[in-house]
Design an enzyme around this catalytic site. Sequence first.
Site, PDB file in Angstrom:
ATOM      1  N   GLU A 317       0.804  -0.746   0.295  1.00  0.00           N
ATOM      2  CA  GLU A 317       0.028   0.643  -0.157  1.00  0.00           C
ATOM      3  C   GLU A 317       0.751   0.926  -0.138  1.00  0.00           C
ATOM      4  O   GLU A 317       2.064   1.483   1.031  1.00  0.00           O
ATOM      5  CB  GLU A 317      -0.757  -0.326   1.230  1.00  0.00           C
ATOM      6  CG  GLU A 317      -2.303   1.447   1.301  1.00  0.00           C
ATOM      7  CD  GLU A 317      -3.055   1.400   2.104  1.00  0.00           C
ATOM      8  OE1 GLU A 317      -3.405   1.856   2.312  1.00  0.00           O
ATOM      9  OE2 GLU A 317      -3.088   0.006   3.159  1.00  0.00           O
ATOM     10  N   ASP A 392      -1.485  11.923  -4.551  1.00  0.00           N
ATOM     11  CA  ASP A 392      -1.097  13.593  -4.517  1.00  0.00           C
ATOM     12  C   ASP A 392      -1.173  13.722  -6.091  1.00  0.00           C
ATOM     13  O   ASP A 392      -0.592  13.106  -7.257  1.00  0.00           O
ATOM     14  CB  ASP A 392       0.287  13.420  -4.881  1.00  0.00           C
ATOM     15  CG  ASP A 392       0.692  15.451  -4.429  1.00  0.00           C
ATOM     16  OD1 ASP A 392      -0.005  16.630  -5.007  1.00  0.00           O
ATOM     17  OD2 ASP A 392       1.125  15.959  -3.770  1.00  0.00           O
ATOM     18  N   ARG A 466     -12.186   8.991   6.405  1.00  0.00           N
ATOM     19  CA  ARG A 466     -12.525  10.151   7.054  1.00  0.00           C
ATOM     20  C   ARG A 466     -12.667  11.131   5.911  1.00  0.00           C
ATOM     21  O   ARG A 466     -13.478  11.836   6.113  1.00  0.00           O
ATOM     22  CB  ARG A 466     -12.135  10.301   8.356  1.00  0.00           C
ATOM     23  CG  ARG A 466     -12.215  12.059   8.697  1.00  0.00           C
ATOM     24  CD  ARG A 466     -11.762  11.748   9.776  1.00  0.00           C
ATOM     25  NE  ARG A 466     -10.627  12.460   9.518  1.00  0.00           N
ATOM     26  CZ  ARG A 466      -9.982  12.072  11.701  1.00  0.00           C
ATOM     27  NH1 ARG A 466     -10.330  12.178  12.631  1.00  0.00           N
ATOM     28  NH2 ARG A 466      -8.385  12.221  11.110  1.00  0.00           N
ATOM     29  N   GLU A 468     -11.962  10.818   2.082  1.00  0.00           N
ATOM     30  CA  GLU A 468     -12.870  10.219   1.687  1.00  0.00           C
ATOM     31  C   GLU A 468     -14.307  10.508   2.013  1.00  0.00           C
ATOM     32  O   GLU A 468     -14.904  12.201   1.035  1.00  0.00           O
ATOM     33  CB  GLU A 468     -13.104   9.049   1.291  1.00  0.00           C
ATOM     34  CG  GLU A 468     -13.877   8.462   0.098  1.00  0.00           C
ATOM     35  CD  GLU A 468     -13.587   7.415   0.030  1.00  0.00           C
ATOM     36  OE1 GLU A 468     -14.677   6.785  -1.242  1.00  0.00           O
ATOM     37  OE2 GLU A 468     -13.529   6.347   0.677  1.00  0.00           O
TER      38      GLU A 468
END
Length: 496
Positions: A317, A392, A466, A468
């Site tokens: 990830e 980003d 949160r 999202e």
Amino acid sequence: MHYRSREVVQVRSAYDCDVLVIGGGIVGLSTAYAVTRAAPGTRVTVLEKEQGPARHQTGRNSGVIHSGVYYRPGSLKARYAVRGAAEMIKFCAEYDIPHAVTGKLIVATEKAELPRLHALVQRGRENGIPVRELGPAQIAEAEPEVRGLAAIHVGTTGVCDYVAVARQLAEASGADIRYGADVVRIDRRPDLGAAVRTADGTIVRGRVLVNCAGLHCDETARLTGDDPGMRIVPFRGEYFTLARPELVRGLVYPVPDPAGSHFERRIRSFQPRRSRVTTGQGEALQRLWPKWGLDIDGQRTLDLAELFGADLPVVLEIGFGMGEATAQMAAEDQETGILAVDVHTPGQGNLLGLAERSGLNNIRVANGDAIILLREMLPPASLNGLRVYFPDPWPKKRHHKRRLIQPEFLDLAATRLKPGALVHCATDWEPYAEQMLEVLSAHRDFENTLPDGGFAPRPEFRPLTRFEGQGLDKGHVVNDLLFRRVQHRDQHAPDA
């Protein structure tokens, strides 16, 4: 063997020496010393183009006897550094060469450096190096003019006069040292040894040739007819003398930056953020980083089964924020290991704390550049999945080249993913989502899991974060992409 008979010096049966060394720096002179010690009576000649020893890198450095604290335990670099430091100190003492075992202080001045500092403690101890941890008061006691949050003291680091060491090696070796001998031509032939011509026309013949020409060793190799396939490009370093030497008692170093240790011209896809580390996050970093943390240093290839303590399928990830979603996914699928990479120190500490409080042992947190991790530290076909959530977006057009999901990145990722591995991306930046879809769809090693080839609904295993949720409240559209690593008939599965 390649040579042109009209341009080379003819090798005769008579030899001037048994071993002919090119280069009068510390490597060439220590080679001569070691040969004569190991095989007394061996005739050794050293050719050095300068008018004395150690005129290049040997005599132009910091003079530090390095301990080996930075090197991977068990590696040749670590073993040679530890053993070499001890032998150098012994050599200096035996021949009364100026030296001092000062030890060195490696100081963390920012909280973001604490995980790397604690990793050095473990690495040093595994290398058999005496390492002592210091707090702010102990730092001030050891070095009154130095301030820091924490430090380690490495006891075996020292300093010496390497020019004096080189001179003593030359004398003690008993070799024939020839200064002002600039090698211009070499004739090397099987079973006949080598003949070397210097700039003044002198010819020296030896049974064996050893190339210790330092920054010129690539040119020397070409003179023998070899093609090293590379060129050495030296760079200039600057050393300064303190106007007030009393400011330090010994050696003081910063905590090394693993990403910065790679000299490479590459565009980064991330921007490190500086944020406040809470007390809880800082404590988690100090306690848990040696257990569950990983510094991306590009110095070793990871054994993922060893890293996780079990033979689990592993998902990489890249970018996990504060780690809440990562911890939730790890809790819901404890049979899968998650190697979570980020450079945000508060998030690292928060995720480590979440893992401990939830009793999770299937999360490992990595600090540094994911590209270096993929390229230099992960074996081929070692990953069962790749997750890139809310990277980003680099919205300005001139910064689009910094976006992570690019063809070159996918080329690299494909080599580390097993056939069938799932690549899952998510973003709330629609132009970036369109680019991701275009780039992934065009890559031959990945196929969309959706028959229509579009965006996927958010899968149940990806929690709603949160961040999202805040975006959805503002009317943002979140797009998920689910692609699978495919293997073509003309491809062989990489060796794991």
